[in-house]
Design an enzyme around this catalytic site. Structure first.
Site, PDB file in Angstrom:
ATOM      1  N   LYS A  60     -31.032  20.286  23.940  1.00 48.36           N
ATOM      2  CA  LYS A  60     -30.682  20.262  22.513  1.00 48.36           C
ATOM      3  C   LYS A  60     -30.585  18.828  21.982  1.00 48.36           C
ATOM      4  O   LYS A  60     -31.124  18.513  20.932  1.00 48.36           O
ATOM      5  CB  LYS A  60     -29.336  20.989  22.282  1.00 48.36           C
ATOM      6  CG  LYS A  60     -29.320  22.439  22.772  1.00 48.36           C
ATOM      7  CD  LYS A  60     -27.986  23.123  22.507  1.00 48.36           C
ATOM      8  CE  LYS A  60     -26.804  22.594  23.275  1.00 48.36           C
ATOM      9  NZ  LYS A  60     -26.869  22.806  24.744  1.00 48.36           N
ATOM     10  N   ARG A  62     -28.531  13.878  35.479  1.00 47.21           N
ATOM     11  CA  ARG A  62     -27.945  13.058  34.410  1.00 47.21           C
ATOM     12  C   ARG A  62     -26.579  12.525  34.832  1.00 47.21           C
ATOM     13  O   ARG A  62     -26.209  11.403  34.504  1.00 47.21           O
ATOM     14  CB  ARG A  62     -27.830  13.858  33.115  1.00 47.21           C
ATOM     15  CG  ARG A  62     -27.286  13.005  31.978  1.00 47.21           C
ATOM     16  CD  ARG A  62     -27.212  13.741  30.665  1.00 47.21           C
ATOM     17  NE  ARG A  62     -26.243  14.823  30.728  1.00 47.21           N
ATOM     18  CZ  ARG A  62     -26.057  15.697  29.763  1.00 47.21           C
ATOM     19  NH1 ARG A  62     -26.782  15.633  28.660  1.00 47.21           N
ATOM     20  NH2 ARG A  62     -25.162  16.651  29.870  1.00 47.21           N
ATOM     21  N   ARG A  96     -20.669  11.363  32.395  1.00 46.19           N
ATOM     22  CA  ARG A  96     -20.011  12.537  31.796  1.00 46.19           C
ATOM     23  C   ARG A  96     -19.269  13.326  32.871  1.00 46.19           C
ATOM     24  O   ARG A  96     -19.894  13.798  33.819  1.00 46.19           O
ATOM     25  CB  ARG A  96     -21.053  13.424  31.089  1.00 46.19           C
ATOM     26  CG  ARG A  96     -21.166  13.131  29.600  1.00 46.19           C
ATOM     27  CD  ARG A  96     -22.154  14.014  28.904  1.00 46.19           C
ATOM     28  NE  ARG A  96     -21.765  15.422  28.833  1.00 46.19           N
ATOM     29  CZ  ARG A  96     -22.340  16.304  28.036  1.00 46.19           C
ATOM     30  NH1 ARG A  96     -23.317  15.925  27.232  1.00 46.19           N
ATOM     31  NH2 ARG A  96     -21.945  17.551  28.027  1.00 46.19           N
ATOM     32  N   ARG A 113     -20.822  27.884  18.598  1.00 46.93           N
ATOM     33  CA  ARG A 113     -20.791  28.304  20.001  1.00 46.93           C
ATOM     34  C   ARG A 113     -20.031  29.607  20.197  1.00 46.93           C
ATOM     35  O   ARG A 113     -19.927  30.086  21.333  1.00 46.93           O
ATOM     36  CB  ARG A 113     -20.087  27.229  20.823  1.00 46.93           C
ATOM     37  CG  ARG A 113     -21.035  26.400  21.698  1.00 46.93           C
ATOM     38  CD  ARG A 113     -20.172  25.341  22.349  1.00 46.93           C
ATOM     39  NE  ARG A 113     -20.692  24.855  23.579  1.00 46.93           N
ATOM     40  CZ  ARG A 113     -21.355  23.700  23.699  1.00 46.93           C
ATOM     41  NH1 ARG A 113     -21.625  22.961  22.648  1.00 46.93           N
ATOM     42  NH2 ARG A 113     -21.758  23.292  24.877  1.00 46.93           N
ATOM     43  N   ARG A 172     -19.582  25.848  33.001  1.00 48.05           N
ATOM     44  CA  ARG A 172     -20.108  25.651  31.634  1.00 48.05           C
ATOM     45  C   ARG A 172     -21.125  26.734  31.300  1.00 48.05           C
ATOM     46  O   ARG A 172     -21.156  27.246  30.182  1.00 48.05           O
ATOM     47  CB  ARG A 172     -20.753  24.261  31.501  1.00 48.05           C
ATOM     48  CG  ARG A 172     -19.731  23.151  31.403  1.00 48.05           C
ATOM     49  CD  ARG A 172     -20.346  21.797  31.705  1.00 48.05           C
ATOM     50  NE  ARG A 172     -21.303  21.338  30.712  1.00 48.05           N
ATOM     51  CZ  ARG A 172     -22.124  20.303  30.905  1.00 48.05           C
ATOM     52  NH1 ARG A 172     -22.103  19.633  32.049  1.00 48.05           N
ATOM     53  NH2 ARG A 172     -22.965  19.945  29.958  1.00 48.05           N
TER      54      ARG A 172
HETATM   55  P1  AP5 Z   1     -29.867  17.295  26.804  1.00 49.74           P
HETATM   56  O1  AP5 Z   1     -30.875  17.052  25.752  1.00 49.74           O
HETATM   57  O2  AP5 Z   1     -28.700  16.387  26.886  1.00 49.74           O
HETATM   58  O3  AP5 Z   1     -29.374  18.813  26.781  1.00 49.74           O
HETATM   59  P2  AP5 Z   1     -28.268  19.519  25.905  1.00 49.74           P
HETATM   60  O4  AP5 Z   1     -28.757  20.893  25.652  1.00 49.74           O
HETATM   61  O5  AP5 Z   1     -27.935  18.653  24.739  1.00 49.74           O
HETATM   62  O6  AP5 Z   1     -27.110  19.599  26.982  1.00 49.74           O
HETATM   63  P3  AP5 Z   1     -25.602  19.093  26.986  1.00 49.74           P
HETATM   64  O7  AP5 Z   1     -25.267  18.518  28.306  1.00 49.74           O
HETATM   65  O8  AP5 Z   1     -25.326  18.292  25.791  1.00 49.74           O
HETATM   66  O9  AP5 Z   1     -24.894  20.449  27.067  1.00 49.74           O
HETATM   67  P4  AP5 Z   1     -23.656  21.041  26.425  1.00 49.74           P
HETATM   68  O10 AP5 Z   1     -24.141  21.971  25.407  1.00 49.74           O
HETATM   69  O11 AP5 Z   1     -22.825  21.640  27.519  1.00 49.74           O
HETATM   70  O12 AP5 Z   1     -22.829  19.788  25.919  1.00 49.74           O
HETATM   71  P5  AP5 Z   1     -22.078  19.482  24.567  1.00 49.74           P
HETATM   72  O13 AP5 Z   1     -22.016  18.031  24.458  1.00 49.74           O
HETATM   73  O14 AP5 Z   1     -22.644  20.266  23.443  1.00 49.74           O
HETATM   74  O15 AP5 Z   1     -30.645  17.299  28.196  1.00 49.74           O
HETATM   75  C1  AP5 Z   1     -29.980  17.403  29.438  1.00 49.74           C
HETATM   76  C2  AP5 Z   1     -30.699  16.558  30.473  1.00 49.74           C
HETATM   77  O16 AP5 Z   1     -31.988  17.102  30.710  1.00 49.74           O
HETATM   78  C3  AP5 Z   1     -30.921  15.113  30.037  1.00 49.74           C
HETATM   79  O17 AP5 Z   1     -30.769  14.263  31.120  1.00 49.74           O
HETATM   80  C4  AP5 Z   1     -32.377  15.114  29.521  1.00 49.74           C
HETATM   81  O18 AP5 Z   1     -32.985  13.867  29.663  1.00 49.74           O
HETATM   82  C5  AP5 Z   1     -33.015  16.167  30.407  1.00 49.74           C
HETATM   83  N1  AP5 Z   1     -34.116  16.906  29.733  1.00 49.74           N
HETATM   84  C6  AP5 Z   1     -34.172  17.300  28.431  1.00 49.74           C
HETATM   85  N2  AP5 Z   1     -35.318  17.983  28.193  1.00 49.74           N
HETATM   86  C7  AP5 Z   1     -35.986  18.025  29.375  1.00 49.74           C
HETATM   87  C8  AP5 Z   1     -37.234  18.599  29.767  1.00 49.74           C
HETATM   88  N3  AP5 Z   1     -38.032  19.260  28.894  1.00 49.74           N
HETATM   89  N4  AP5 Z   1     -37.609  18.468  31.052  1.00 49.74           N
HETATM   90  C9  AP5 Z   1     -36.821  17.794  31.955  1.00 49.74           C
HETATM   91  N5  AP5 Z   1     -35.628  17.224  31.638  1.00 49.74           N
HETATM   92  C10 AP5 Z   1     -35.215  17.346  30.356  1.00 49.74           C
HETATM   93  O19 AP5 Z   1     -20.612  20.070  24.876  1.00 49.74           O
HETATM   94  C11 AP5 Z   1     -19.757  19.486  25.823  1.00 49.74           C
HETATM   95  C12 AP5 Z   1     -18.402  20.180  25.761  1.00 49.74           C
HETATM   96  O20 AP5 Z   1     -17.782  19.957  24.485  1.00 49.74           O
HETATM   97  C13 AP5 Z   1     -18.400  21.710  25.925  1.00 49.74           C
HETATM   98  O21 AP5 Z   1     -18.410  22.102  27.272  1.00 49.74           O
HETATM   99  C14 AP5 Z   1     -17.105  22.077  25.209  1.00 49.74           C
HETATM  100  O22 AP5 Z   1     -16.001  21.824  26.019  1.00 49.74           O
HETATM  101  C15 AP5 Z   1     -17.064  21.101  24.042  1.00 49.74           C
HETATM  102  N6  AP5 Z   1     -17.725  21.633  22.831  1.00 49.74           N
HETATM  103  C16 AP5 Z   1     -18.830  21.116  22.215  1.00 49.74           C
HETATM  104  N7  AP5 Z   1     -19.167  21.825  21.134  1.00 49.74           N
HETATM  105  C17 AP5 Z   1     -18.259  22.841  21.059  1.00 49.74           C
HETATM  106  C18 AP5 Z   1     -18.107  23.935  20.172  1.00 49.74           C
HETATM  107  N8  AP5 Z   1     -18.950  24.140  19.148  1.00 49.74           N
HETATM  108  N9  AP5 Z   1     -17.068  24.788  20.400  1.00 49.74           N
HETATM  109  C19 AP5 Z   1     -16.196  24.595  21.427  1.00 49.74           C
HETATM  110  N10 AP5 Z   1     -16.314  23.577  22.318  1.00 49.74           N
HETATM  111  C20 AP5 Z   1     -17.337  22.706  22.138  1.00 49.74           C
HETATM  112 MG    MG Z   2     -26.099  17.721  24.097  1.00 47.88          MG
END
Ligand code: AP5
Ligand code: MG
Length: 192
Positions: free
Chosen positions: A14, A128, A134, A89, A146
Site C-alpha cells: 500500500k 524490511r 519497525r 480498517r 498483524r
Molecule cells: P509496503 O508498501 O510498506 O506495504 P504496506 O501494505 O504499506 O504494509 P505496512 O507494513 O505498512 O502494513 P500495515 O498495514 O500493517 O502497516 P500500517 O503502517 O498501516 O511494502 C512492504 C514491503 O514490501 C516493503 O519493504 C516494500 O519495499 C516491499 N514491496 C512492496 N511491493 C512489493 C512487490 N511488488 N514485490 C516485492 N516487494 C514489495 O499500520 C501499522 C499499525 O498501526 C497497525 O498494526 C495498527 O496497530 C496501527 N494502525 C494503522 N492504521 C490503523 C487504523 N486505521 N486503525 C487502527 N489501527 C491502525
Molecule cells: Mg504502509
C-alpha cells in the site's frame, strides 16, 4: 475529486504504490500508520498509547484514527483528492469516513485491494524489518498477529465497499510497475 482507498494486508504494498499514485494524480497521502508513527516519534501521549498496541500488532481504537483523518481532511480542503492507505480498517471506520467525506461534499471513488498471500507478506516484512527498525516487523509471530487482526477485523471492509459497487481486487505479487499500471487502470474505470 479522486478519493481512493488502497486496501490490503500488512506488507501488501500500500505504501509503495501510494508514493507513485500521489505523484501521478496529485493526491494527498493519508496513511494512518505513518500518522501514528509520527506521533510516536514526537513522543505525544496519543503516540505513547498507540505504540503499546502497534508493537503487539493490534489495531488502535477507531476514535483515535477517525479523529486523525478528520483533522487531515479539514487541513487539506483544496486537495485534488486523497489516497487512504491503511484506513479504513474496520467497518465503523468505513462508515465514519463516508460521513466525513459527505460533510465535505465528496465521496470515495473506489477501493483497490492488493492481493498477496501470507507467505509472501511474511517474507517482505521480515526483509524490511532488517533495516526499517519497525518493531512490528521484527518476528514472524508478530507478523502473523498483524495478519490475523487484518483477517478478523479489516477484511470485512472489502464487503462494505463491494456492496456500494466500489471494489476491485488486483494481484499484488510481481513487478511494482506492473501492479501500478493495474491500479491506474482500475482508477480509470472507476472515474468514467
Ligand atoms: P509496503 O508498501 O510498506 O506495504 P504496506 O501494505 O504499506 O504494509 P505496512 O507494513 O505498512 O502494513 P500495515 O498495514 O500493517 O502497516 P500500517 O503502517 O498501516 O511494502 C512492504 C514491503 O514490501 C516493503 O519493504 C516494500 O519495499 C516491499 N514491496 C512492496 N511491493 C512489493 C512487490 N511488488 N514485490 C516485492 N516487494 C514489495 O499500520 C501499522 C499499525 O498501526 C497497525 O498494526 C495498527 O496497530 C496501527 N494502525 C494503522 N492504521 C490503523 C487504523 N486505521 N486503525 C487502527 N489501527 C491502525
Ligand atoms: Mg504502509
Amino acid at each position: 475529486m479522486l478519493n481512493l482507498v488502497l486496501f490490503g494486508p500488512p506488507g501488501a504494498g500500500k505504501g509503495t504504490q501510494s508514493e507513485k499514485l500521489i505523484l501521478k494524480y496529485n493526491l494527498v497521502h493519508l496513511s494512518t500508520g505513518d500518522l501514528l508513527r509520527s506521533q510516536i516519534a514526537a513522543g505525544t501521549e496519543l503516540g505513547l498509547r498507540a505504540k503499546q498496541l502497534m508493537d503487539q500488532g493490534l489495531l488502535v481504537p477507531d476514535e483515535v484514527v477517525i479523529g486523525m483523518i478528520e483533522n487531515k481532511l479539514q487541513e487539506n480542503q483544496s486537495a485534488a483528492g486523497f489516497i487512504f492507505d491503511g484506513f479504513p480498517r474496520t467497518v465503523p471506520q468505513a462508515e465514519a469516513l463516508d460521513q466525513l467525506l459527505a460533510q465535505h461534499n465528496t465521496q470515495i471513488t473506489t477501493m483497490v485491494a492488493l492481493v498477496v498471500d501470507d507467505e509472501e507478506l511474511t517474507r517482505r516484512l521480515l526483509l524490511r524489518g532488517q533495516t526499517s527498525g519497525r518493531p512490528d516487523d521484527q518476528n514472524e509471530e508478530l507478523i502473523r498477529r498483524r495478519v490475523k487482526e487484518y483477517n478478523d477485523k479489516t477484511a470485512p471492509v472489502a464487503g462494505y465497499y463491494n456492496q456500494q459497487g466500489k471494489f476491485a481486487a488486483i494481484d499484488g505479487i510481481g513487478n511494482i510497475e506492473t501492479i501500478f499500471d493495474h491500479i491506474c487502470a482500475e482508477i480509470q474505470q472507476a472515474s468514467n
